[in-house]
Design a protein around this motif. Structure first.
Motif, PDB file in Angstrom:
ATOM      1  N   GLU A  96     -36.450 -20.314  49.089  1.00 19.66           N
ATOM      2  CA  GLU A  96     -37.285 -21.041  48.125  1.00 19.66           C
ATOM      3  C   GLU A  96     -38.036 -20.046  47.242  1.00 19.66           C
ATOM      4  O   GLU A  96     -38.515 -19.010  47.726  1.00 19.66           O
ATOM      5  N   VAL A  97     -38.120 -20.383  45.990  1.00 19.62           N
ATOM      6  CA  VAL A  97     -38.883 -19.563  45.040  1.00 19.62           C
ATOM      7  C   VAL A  97     -39.865 -20.488  44.327  1.00 19.62           C
ATOM      8  O   VAL A  97     -39.463 -21.514  43.757  1.00 19.62           O
ATOM      9  N   ILE A  98     -41.119 -20.140  44.366  1.00 15.41           N
ATOM     10  CA  ILE A  98     -42.136 -20.972  43.717  1.00 15.41           C
ATOM     11  C   ILE A  98     -42.198 -20.600  42.232  1.00 15.41           C
ATOM     12  O   ILE A  98     -42.310 -19.410  41.880  1.00 15.41           O
ATOM     13  N   VAL A  99     -42.069 -21.613  41.396  1.00 16.07           N
ATOM     14  CA  VAL A  99     -42.076 -21.398  39.936  1.00 16.07           C
ATOM     15  C   VAL A  99     -43.005 -22.429  39.289  1.00 16.07           C
ATOM     16  O   VAL A  99     -43.184 -23.518  39.831  1.00 16.07           O
ATOM     17  N   PRO A 100     -43.576 -22.103  38.135  1.00 14.75           N
ATOM     18  CA  PRO A 100     -44.410 -23.111  37.462  1.00 14.75           C
ATOM     19  C   PRO A 100     -43.546 -24.281  37.007  1.00 14.75           C
ATOM     20  O   PRO A 100     -42.417 -24.056  36.557  1.00 14.75           O
ATOM     21  N   ARG A 160     -52.852 -23.678  43.556  1.00 20.28           N
ATOM     22  CA  ARG A 160     -51.884 -24.663  44.047  1.00 20.28           C
ATOM     23  C   ARG A 160     -50.620 -24.016  44.626  1.00 20.28           C
ATOM     24  O   ARG A 160     -49.657 -24.715  44.946  1.00 20.28           O
ATOM     25  N   VAL A 161     -50.644 -22.697  44.743  1.00 19.71           N
ATOM     26  CA  VAL A 161     -49.432 -22.004  45.210  1.00 19.71           C
ATOM     27  C   VAL A 161     -49.309 -22.050  46.734  1.00 19.71           C
ATOM     28  O   VAL A 161     -48.252 -22.376  47.284  1.00 19.71           O
ATOM     29  N   GLU A 162     -50.416 -21.754  47.424  1.00 24.85           N
ATOM     30  CA  GLU A 162     -50.300 -21.542  48.878  1.00 24.85           C
ATOM     31  C   GLU A 162     -49.820 -22.793  49.618  1.00 24.85           C
ATOM     32  O   GLU A 162     -49.104 -22.696  50.606  1.00 24.85           O
ATOM     33  N   GLU A 163     -50.173 -23.977  49.110  1.00 24.15           N
ATOM     34  CA  GLU A 163     -49.747 -25.218  49.776  1.00 24.15           C
ATOM     35  C   GLU A 163     -48.223 -25.395  49.731  1.00 24.15           C
ATOM     36  O   GLU A 163     -47.673 -26.226  50.447  1.00 24.15           O
ATOM     37  N   LEU A 164     -47.555 -24.614  48.885  1.00 23.36           N
ATOM     38  CA  LEU A 164     -46.097 -24.749  48.738  1.00 23.36           C
ATOM     39  C   LEU A 164     -45.317 -23.740  49.584  1.00 23.36           C
ATOM     40  O   LEU A 164     -44.089 -23.798  49.654  1.00 23.36           O
ATOM     41  N   ILE A 165     -46.032 -22.814  50.177  1.00 24.19           N
ATOM     42  CA  ILE A 165     -45.343 -21.739  50.904  1.00 24.19           C
ATOM     43  C   ILE A 165     -44.833 -22.256  52.254  1.00 24.19           C
ATOM     44  O   ILE A 165     -45.554 -22.921  52.991  1.00 24.19           O
ATOM     45  N   THR A 166     -43.553 -21.975  52.525  1.00 23.14           N
ATOM     46  CA  THR A 166     -42.938 -22.347  53.807  1.00 23.14           C
ATOM     47  C   THR A 166     -42.270 -21.082  54.368  1.00 23.14           C
ATOM     48  O   THR A 166     -42.221 -20.044  53.691  1.00 23.14           O
ATOM     49  N   PRO A 167     -41.739 -21.169  55.582  1.00 20.27           N
ATOM     50  CA  PRO A 167     -41.033 -19.973  56.118  1.00 20.27           C
ATOM     51  C   PRO A 167     -39.839 -19.572  55.251  1.00 20.27           C
ATOM     52  O   PRO A 167     -39.332 -18.457  55.371  1.00 20.27           O
ATOM     53  N   ARG A 168     -39.376 -20.448  54.366  1.00 15.43           N
ATOM     54  CA  ARG A 168     -38.208 -20.115  53.528  1.00 15.43           C
ATOM     55  C   ARG A 168     -38.608 -19.482  52.188  1.00 15.43           C
ATOM     56  O   ARG A 168     -37.754 -19.050  51.423  1.00 15.43           O
ATOM     57  N   THR A 169     -39.901 -19.468  51.887  1.00 14.87           N
ATOM     58  CA  THR A 169     -40.324 -18.947  50.572  1.00 14.87           C
ATOM     59  C   THR A 169     -40.105 -17.437  50.512  1.00 14.87           C
ATOM     60  O   THR A 169     -40.547 -16.709  51.405  1.00 14.87           O
ATOM     61  N   ARG A 170     -39.443 -16.997  49.454  1.00 15.05           N
ATOM     62  CA  ARG A 170     -39.166 -15.557  49.297  1.00 15.05           C
ATOM     63  C   ARG A 170     -39.932 -14.936  48.127  1.00 15.05           C
ATOM     64  O   ARG A 170     -40.214 -13.755  48.133  1.00 15.05           O
ATOM     65  N   ALA A 171     -40.164 -15.725  47.099  1.00 13.63           N
ATOM     66  CA  ALA A 171     -40.704 -15.101  45.878  1.00 13.63           C
ATOM     67  C   ALA A 171     -41.577 -16.090  45.118  1.00 13.63           C
ATOM     68  O   ALA A 171     -41.479 -17.310  45.290  1.00 13.63           O
ATOM     69  N   LEU A 172     -42.409 -15.523  44.296  1.00 13.37           N
ATOM     70  CA  LEU A 172     -43.287 -16.280  43.408  1.00 13.37           C
ATOM     71  C   LEU A 172     -42.976 -15.812  41.986  1.00 13.37           C
ATOM     72  O   LEU A 172     -43.081 -14.616  41.692  1.00 13.37           O
ATOM     73  N   MET A 173     -42.523 -16.750  41.150  1.00 13.02           N
ATOM     74  CA  MET A 173     -42.135 -16.402  39.777  1.00 13.02           C
ATOM     75  C   MET A 173     -43.206 -16.906  38.808  1.00 13.02           C
ATOM     76  O   MET A 173     -43.645 -18.057  38.898  1.00 13.02           O
ATOM     77  N   VAL A 174     -43.600 -16.056  37.895  1.00  9.48           N
ATOM     78  CA  VAL A 174     -44.695 -16.373  36.977  1.00  9.48           C
ATOM     79  C   VAL A 174     -44.215 -16.269  35.540  1.00  9.48           C
ATOM     80  O   VAL A 174     -43.633 -15.252  35.157  1.00  9.48           O
ATOM     81  N   THR A 175     -44.441 -17.325  34.756  1.00  8.43           N
ATOM     82  CA  THR A 175     -44.201 -17.227  33.302  1.00  8.43           C
ATOM     83  C   THR A 175     -45.562 -17.060  32.624  1.00  8.43           C
ATOM     84  O   THR A 175     -46.550 -17.633  33.071  1.00  8.43           O
ATOM     85  N   HIS A 176     -45.595 -16.286  31.573  1.00 11.07           N
ATOM     86  CA  HIS A 176     -46.833 -16.154  30.786  1.00 11.07           C
ATOM     87  C   HIS A 176     -46.616 -17.019  29.545  1.00 11.07           C
ATOM     88  O   HIS A 176     -46.178 -16.545  28.489  1.00 11.07           O
ATOM     89  N   LEU A 177     -46.917 -18.306  29.710  1.00  8.82           N
ATOM     90  CA  LEU A 177     -46.480 -19.314  28.744  1.00  8.82           C
ATOM     91  C   LEU A 177     -47.119 -19.125  27.369  1.00  8.82           C
ATOM     92  O   LEU A 177     -48.337 -18.956  27.261  1.00  8.82           O
ATOM     93  N   TRP A 178     -46.294 -19.185  26.363  1.00 10.12           N
ATOM     94  CA  TRP A 178     -46.685 -19.022  24.956  1.00 10.12           C
ATOM     95  C   TRP A 178     -47.362 -17.667  24.714  1.00 10.12           C
ATOM     96  O   TRP A 178     -48.057 -17.494  23.721  1.00 10.12           O
ATOM     97  N   GLY A 179     -47.157 -16.731  25.655  1.00  8.72           N
ATOM     98  CA  GLY A 179     -47.704 -15.384  25.465  1.00  8.72           C
ATOM     99  C   GLY A 179     -49.100 -15.196  26.010  1.00  8.72           C
ATOM    100  O   GLY A 179     -49.693 -14.123  25.845  1.00  8.72           O
ATOM    101  N   ARG A 180     -49.632 -16.221  26.694  1.00  8.68           N
ATOM    102  CA  ARG A 180     -50.959 -16.101  27.316  1.00  8.68           C
ATOM    103  C   ARG A 180     -50.785 -15.657  28.760  1.00  8.68           C
ATOM    104  O   ARG A 180     -50.217 -16.393  29.565  1.00  8.68           O
ATOM    105  N   PRO A 181     -51.267 -14.467  29.110  1.00  4.82           N
ATOM    106  CA  PRO A 181     -51.047 -13.996  30.479  1.00  4.82           C
ATOM    107  C   PRO A 181     -51.622 -14.944  31.532  1.00  4.82           C
ATOM    108  O   PRO A 181     -52.710 -15.497  31.366  1.00  4.82           O
TER     109      PRO A 181
END
Ligand code: PLP
Length: 417
Positions: free
Chosen positions: A91-95, A128-149
């Motif tokens: 699993e990979v957590i993404v926005p 809201r990220v930690e509630e999604l983490i399971t033993p299968r989570t491998r990565a956290l992917m982050v977009t900097h939407l519209w150029g705002r970090p």
């Protein structure tokens, strides 16, 4: 200012000829450099020529050990997930709000994108990220939407605490930074698009950045079989013997795209400084217009201003639907006011609801996402109007006309009800 809305036959506020925004800026120097590349080489299988120049330029600009170009940002993301060792069932957590290519390559690994709520700026909400983490989570992917970090400090801390790889999609945010550190350098690796309107553009193309040698070799093996693998992966490395075939994919950038991107890279900081100036001006002006509010950013961040996003609170204009407000703006000739179509909450897209027809047997331990699953992302997306940000001083007059259009439509909202 004209008194009748253009929608009802009045004179439009914006009188400049279209197009009002063209990207990337191309001048005679750019043309000469791309034309020279035509005579030099139009196919570069190894790490040489303009490809090496661009990759070296990117390494220097971002201050990283490795930059590997690719045919697109999507290809860069595909290679990035392979290099981050994402496997079937992971699993990979993404926005939930991003361009789908941030996450869609995961389906090809039979991995599961786990969607996360965003904040008011559209970026993934760290709380809201930690509630999604399971033993299968491998990565956290982050977009900097519209150029705002995004909130990189909080996200890096979560990734570290849970042993997850932090990955970034910097496709909107070339040159944007957080407390002086460039977006794309906060995690194991990052991917960027060089597509058309991106802050750094080669027309088409993309790249991966990483400081990690092994990740670098994995990106090469995934995306650049044969020559690059055999010359860059050291003998004795477990991947070296796969050099001829790599993973079977060839996702190389075109030399003409590399030439265009390299020319633009030398100008990027100038563009960003110009955009920051116009964004500052527009922010001041739009924030005084009832019905529009510039999305606030975090402290200490410098955006790339890929887009200036405005929140439209219908309550301020008697409940006027955004569709009508937007139509009136466009009728004023302000055609660059945009309501994004494809960069939208992913959970509403069929691929994210029912991947099976395209990816039979895709693991089904992902959540179901009925409408209303991510109220913040859905609300902000539906009430957003976006504007590209110009970078030249001479564009200020045009930007002013866009402000005038917004002032006029806002002042006349009752006629639109
Ligand atoms: C956030 C984001 N990621 C990835 C991509 C994909 O890049 P490309 O179009 O170069 O494949 C885009 C392109 O629009 C994007 O906006």
């Amino acid at each position: 200012m004209n008194s009748t809305l253009a929608l009802f036959g009045g004179e439009p506020e914006v009188t400049a000829a279209v197009p009002h925004f063209a990207w990337p800026p191309i001048d005679d120097t750019t043309r000469a450099k791309v034309a020279a590349q035509l005579d030099m080489a139009v196919s570069i299988p190894g790490r040489s020529g303009i490809v090496a120049e661009l990759e070296d330029g990117l390494r220097a600009y971002f201050g990283v050990r490795h930059a590997i170009t690719s045919s697109s940002g999507t290809a860069a993301l595909h290679a990035l997930y392979s290099a981050a060792r994402i496997r079937a069932g992971d699993e990979v957590i993404v926005p939930t709000w991003t361009f789908h290519a941030t996450a869609s390559p995961l389906f090809h690994f039979r991995a599961v994108p786990v969607l996360c709520e965003t904040g008011l700026d559209g970026n993934i909400d760290p709380s809201r990220v930690e509630e999604l983490i399971t033993p299968r989570t491998r990565a956290l992917m982050v977009t900097h939407l519209w150029g705002r970090p995004a909130d990189t400090a909080a996200l890096a801390a979560i990734a570290k605490a849970h042993g997850l790889a932090l990955l970034e999609d910097g496709s909107h945010a070339h040159g944007a930074s957080v407390h002086g550190q460039k977006v794309g350098t906060f995690g194991l690796a990052s991917a960027f698009s060089l597509n058309g309107p991106k802050p750094l553009s080669g027309g088409e193309g993309g790249f991966v950045l990483t400081d990690d040698d092994d990740t670098y070799y994995r990106v090469l093996t995934f995306a650049h079989y044969n020559k690059r693998c055999s010359s860059e992966i050291p003998e004795g490395h477990p991947l070296a013997r796969y050099a001829v075939t790599g993973s079977g994919l060839k996702l190389r950038i075109h030399p003409l795209a590399a030439a265009l991107a390299f020319d633009q890279l030398g100008r990027l900081d100038g563009y960003l400084a110009g955009r920051a100036e116009i964004a500052r001006h527009l922010t001041e002006q739009f924030n005084q217009v009832p019905g529009l509010e510039v999305t606030p950013g975090l402290d200490g961040v410098v955006p790339s201003w890929y887009g200036l996003t405005l929140t439209y609170p219908p309550d301020e204009l008697g409940g006027l639907p955004i569709e009508r407000f937007h139509r009136a703006l466009v009728a004023e000739g302000a055609v660059e006011f945009d309501r994004p179509g494809s960069t939208r909450p992913l959970h509403e897209l069929p691929l994210y609801q029912h991947p099976d027809p395209l990816f039979p047997g895709h693991p089904h331990h992902h959540r179901q996402y009925p409408p209303g699953s991510f109220p913040v992302a859905e609300h902000v997306y539906r009430n957003m109007i976006k504007l590209p940000v110009w970078h030249r001083e001479q564009d200020l007059a045009l930007a002013e006309q866009y402000v005038d259009a917004a002032v006029k439509v806002s002042a006349h909202y009752k006629e639109l009800l």
